[in-house]
Design an enzyme around this catalytic site. Structure first.
Site, mmCIF file in Angstrom:
data_model
loop_
_atom_site.group_PDB
_atom_site.id
_atom_site.type_symbol
_atom_site.label_atom_id
_atom_site.label_comp_id
_atom_site.label_asym_id
_atom_site.label_seq_id
_atom_site.Cartn_x
_atom_site.Cartn_y
_atom_site.Cartn_z
ATOM 1 C CE1 TYR A 152 0.931 6.356 -1.838
ATOM 2 C CE2 TYR A 152 -0.042 6.206 0.408
ATOM 3 C CZ TYR A 152 1.143 6.024 -0.509
ATOM 4 O OH TYR A 152 2.326 5.841 -0.158
ATOM 5 C CB ILE A 204 4.552 1.706 0.474
ATOM 6 C CG1 ILE A 204 3.691 1.754 1.882
ATOM 7 C CG2 ILE A 204 5.275 2.927 -0.014
ATOM 8 C CD1 ILE A 204 3.018 3.019 1.867
ATOM 9 C CD GLN A 245 -1.237 3.584 -4.928
ATOM 10 O OE1 GLN A 245 -1.602 2.628 -5.366
ATOM 11 N NE2 GLN A 245 -1.714 4.693 -5.625
ATOM 12 C CD GLU A 246 4.600 6.506 -2.864
ATOM 13 O OE1 GLU A 246 4.708 7.309 -3.766
ATOM 14 O OE2 GLU A 246 3.869 7.161 -1.685
ATOM 15 C CB SER A 247 7.906 3.342 -7.904
ATOM 16 O OG SER A 247 8.304 2.143 -7.247
#
Length: 756
Positions: A732, A620, A623-625
């Site tokens: 995503y 996660i 992908q997020e940051s």
């Protein structure tokens, strides 16, 4: 075989694998950045020791050394010395260090007199000290060797410092530049006491403007429910006057954003309807909103389409259709009434029309189970003249997908094969390879299917369709089959063989910037690693000759990795792998840079406490940051796992933790990972271990995924993901699942999901 491929690569790119070379100073480790807490004085000593042993080292980092001395002078309150040292940095750098030195020089000058100094006086002093800016290349580069421009920049700097709570506030909120809706002023003051002038100004506001102001301040503190209450109380009064009408529109827009931040989907729909109503009033056309007529029309159309999307999500398809048709009607009116449209604006309106038909097809007809209508509406969108290639490709894909879902597999394959022959972006190919191959495989044409699967594996070994899709068809396939053992990759990454360096040697500035980062890493200097490494990335990324020097640019990506600047390292790797045939075959060890693994002890601890696979929060976070601890999105998601304030507060309360300042606290890796992992565990329980559904909910919210499970049910997870109505969430979910599988492989674990 891989050695041959690498040699051919050198020849094809003319990068000169023999000849001009560079001896790496830094050993690259898959673990990447290892931060230290040593004081500035100790880091300064280490850097001086390293540069003494390296030819040209002193010149490469002289400004950094003096900047470190300046910080030590500041700590000793030796502001006169600090000012001189920051001036030296300004005169000896053209980029990140000079950009940092400029405000520090201003601060030092103000500290010398113990009070803010007028901007024009500071500007005159700086120009006098730098020979009218001629001795400070950064000032010239920024166009600041001019008194008027430099004065304004210092004024802006002082204003920005106030907005960040680092300096005194201006006399009045109205003194902020380019702040028609008082948003900058609210952000500057929401967490601090304000001077008397501000209190006097506030007393003079009308009741409605005062409520609006209180809403802005609550929004700044991420107290979204309180902000909504203030905005809603203010709206009726703000609508009574043309002078306050712009505040009404902004308040309505902010209610939408606050509702979305809180995950209040049904209330968000109402808020969008309220905004659409305001935008449709004649007063909006006359109000001083700062929008062009085209921008107003576009905002109105977008808002109607958002009403439609949200209504469809709620299952209110009739009103969703009404909202879409109102948006399409607005487009027709705009095309008729707006004069002097540019080609870009005309194209944008056509794309909006295509989007309207796509909503009718993909979000409404599809969920109603009327695939025939979905296909017909998609074709109506395809018939719109002048739509962009992106929308053309998207609608063509939908035509094939609806055909596939209607069991017309042969037609679907024909469309996909046609699109594959037209595609100009190689990154779209894995999707076509997989679905064409899968349909052929399902129809018994296994030999033909293998041709597509081999292309998928060879050209795109790290795509979702390769990592997740192929093993669901061929149980013997795994990521390790292509890349080999992780231990071998780690050894290969640590090798310090000389690197082809022709393009970098020809560009002295590039070589200097590489040397700066190398020396800092070799000395274990952590201060300013981010700006120095960002500067190197921007320089290399903007120069084609450097990007063509493959091995040298790979080394740069690895230096960025070692500096803990993972996003640029991933970006360079992505660009190289997209451009270079057989890239992953030639440089398989780069996968360790492409999938960094920082903060492993923190992830492991949090995952253990939540009874979860450690690789899930890591997947996660990538992908997020891309592991940027201080990342903050436009939607105000914060930190490594991009948590919204309300989600973080809920998890913190459940875990007995405290959040005082969401922006600051959620940038701490320990807290962010603990709360994000707890939330993921909650989603995992909610969706009974169906992690693809949990991943989608992490992105779009539980309300949305619950609706999709009810109206878009599919036994096959890949079909379910492919058909999601949010393209962003579909992409995503694919990326996170792919990340999860790769991280499990890197740790020697088996595939995460069983075969169908």
């Amino acid at each position: 075989m891989k050695r041959i491929a690498r040699s051919l690569l050198c020849v094809s790119l003319l990068t000169g694998c023999a000849g001009v070379t560079h001896e790496p100073l830094v050993t690259i480790d898959a673990a990447g950045f290892k931060p230290t807490t040593s004081p500035m004085k100790e880091q300064y000593r280490r850097l001086r020791a390293v540069v003494q042993d390296r030819e040209g080292g002193q010149d490469a980092v002289k400004d950094i050394l003096v900047a470190m001395e300046a910080v030590q002078s500041e700590e000793a309150n030796a502001w006169e010395t600090a000012a001189k040292q920051w001036l030296f940095v300004l005169e000896n750098d053209t980029g990140a260090m000079a950009a940092m030195a400029f405000p520090r020089w201003v601060k030092a000058q103000e500290k010398l007199v113990a009070e803010p100094v007028q901007a024009d006086l500071l500007a005159r002093l700086l120009l006098a000290q730098t020979n009218e800016g001629q001795d400070a290349p950064w000032l010239k580069k920024q166009g600041l060797a001019d008194l008027t421009k430099l004065t304004q920049r210092i004024k802006d700097l002082q204003g920005e410092a106030a907005a960040k709570g680092l300096a005194s506030l201006p006399a009045s909120p109205r003194d902020f530049k380019d702040d028609p809706f008082l948003e900058k002023a609210a952000k500057a003051s929401c967490r601090r006491d304000v001077p008397e002038g501000w209190r006097t100004w506030l007393k003079g506001l009308s009741t409605d403007l005062k409520l609006y102001w209180e809403g802005l301040q609550a929004s700044c503190r991420m107290e979204y429910q309180a902000a909504i209450s203030k905005y809603e109380q203010a709206l009726p009064g703000l609508r009574l006057s043309l002078g306050t009408w712009p505040y009404a529109v902004n308040a309505a827009d902010r209610i939408v954003k606050a509702r979305k931040s809180l995950g209040q989907r049904e209330e968000t729909t109402i808020a969008y309807q309220q905004l659409a109503d305001l935008l449709s009033q004649t007063e909006t056309q006359s109000a001083a909103l700062g929008w062009t007529p085209f921008e107003l029309w576009r905002k109105r159309i977008d808002t109607f389409f958002w009403v439609a999307r949200n209504k469809a999500l709620q299952g209110d398809y009739q009103n969703a259709k009404i909202a879409v048709h109102e948006g399409l009607n607005q487009i027709n009116q705009a095309q008729t009434q707006l004069t002097g449209l540019t080609a870009k604006q005309s194209s944008d309106l056509n794309d909006l029309k295509a989007e309207g038909y796509n909503i009718l097809a993909s979000r409404i007809a599809y969920e109603e189970g009327d695939l025939t209508a979905a296909l017909s509406l998609t074709r109506m969108g395809q018939d719109i003249p002048g739509i962009s290639p992106e929308w053309r490709q998207r609608l063509d894909w939908s035509e094939a997908w609806f055909s596939y879902m209607m069991k017309d597999r042969i037609r679907a394959v024909r469309i996909w094969q046609t699109l594959l022959g037209q595609v100009t972006d190689d990154q779209l190919k894995p999707r076509y390879y997989y679905w064409i191959g899968r349909v052929l495989y399902e129809n018994g044409l296994k030999s033909d299917a293998e041709d597509y699967f081999e292309k998928l594996q060879k050209e795109h070994p790290l795509s979702f369709y390769t990592v997740v899709g192929l093993p669901r068809i061929d149980k013997d396939y795994s990521t390790g089959e292509f890349f080999g053992s992780v231990q071998r990759l780690q050894r290969k990454l640590r090798d310090r063989d000389d690197i082809s360096w022709e393009a970098y040697r020809a560009d002295r500035e590039a070589e200097r910037r590489v040397a700066r980062l190398e020396l800092m890493l070799a000395a274990n200097v952590t201060v300013w690693l981010e700006p120095v490494s960002n500067e190197l990335f921007r320089y290399v990324n903007s120069r084609a000759p450097l990007m063509k020097d493959t091995e040298a640019t790979l080394y740069v990506s690895r230096l960025l990795h070692m500096a803990g600047n993972y996003l640029p390292a991933i970006s360079l790797t992505t660009q190289l792998s997209n451009k270079i045939p057989d890239f992953w075959d030639a440089y398989p060890e780069q996968v360790l840079v492409y999938f960094p693994q920082p903060y492993q002890d923190i992830y492991q601890r949090a995952a253990t406490q939540s009874y979860m696979d450690q690789e899930i929060p890591v997947a996660i976070s990538r992908q997020e940051s891309s592991f940027e601890a201080d990342a903050m999105s436009p939607a105000e998601a914060i930190g490594l796992m991009q948590l919204m304030s309300n989600t973080a507060q809920r998890q913190a309360s459940r875990l007995g933790l405290r959040i005082n300042d969401p922006v600051a606290d959620l940038k701490r890796p320990e807290l962010n990972i603990a709360l994000g992992t707890a939330y993921l565990a909650e989603l995992g329980r909610r969706y009974r271990g169906q992690w693809h559904q949990a991943f989608a909910a992490y992105n779009a919210g539980e309300y949305v995924v619950d609706a999709w499970l009810q109206r878009r049910h599919a036994e096959d997870p890949l079909v379910w993901i492919e058909a999601l109505s949010f393209a962003e969430t579909s992409g995503y979910t694919k990326n996170v699942w792919r990340n999860w599988e790769v991280y499990r492989w890197l740790r020697g674990l088996p595939a995460a999901k069983p075969l169908l």
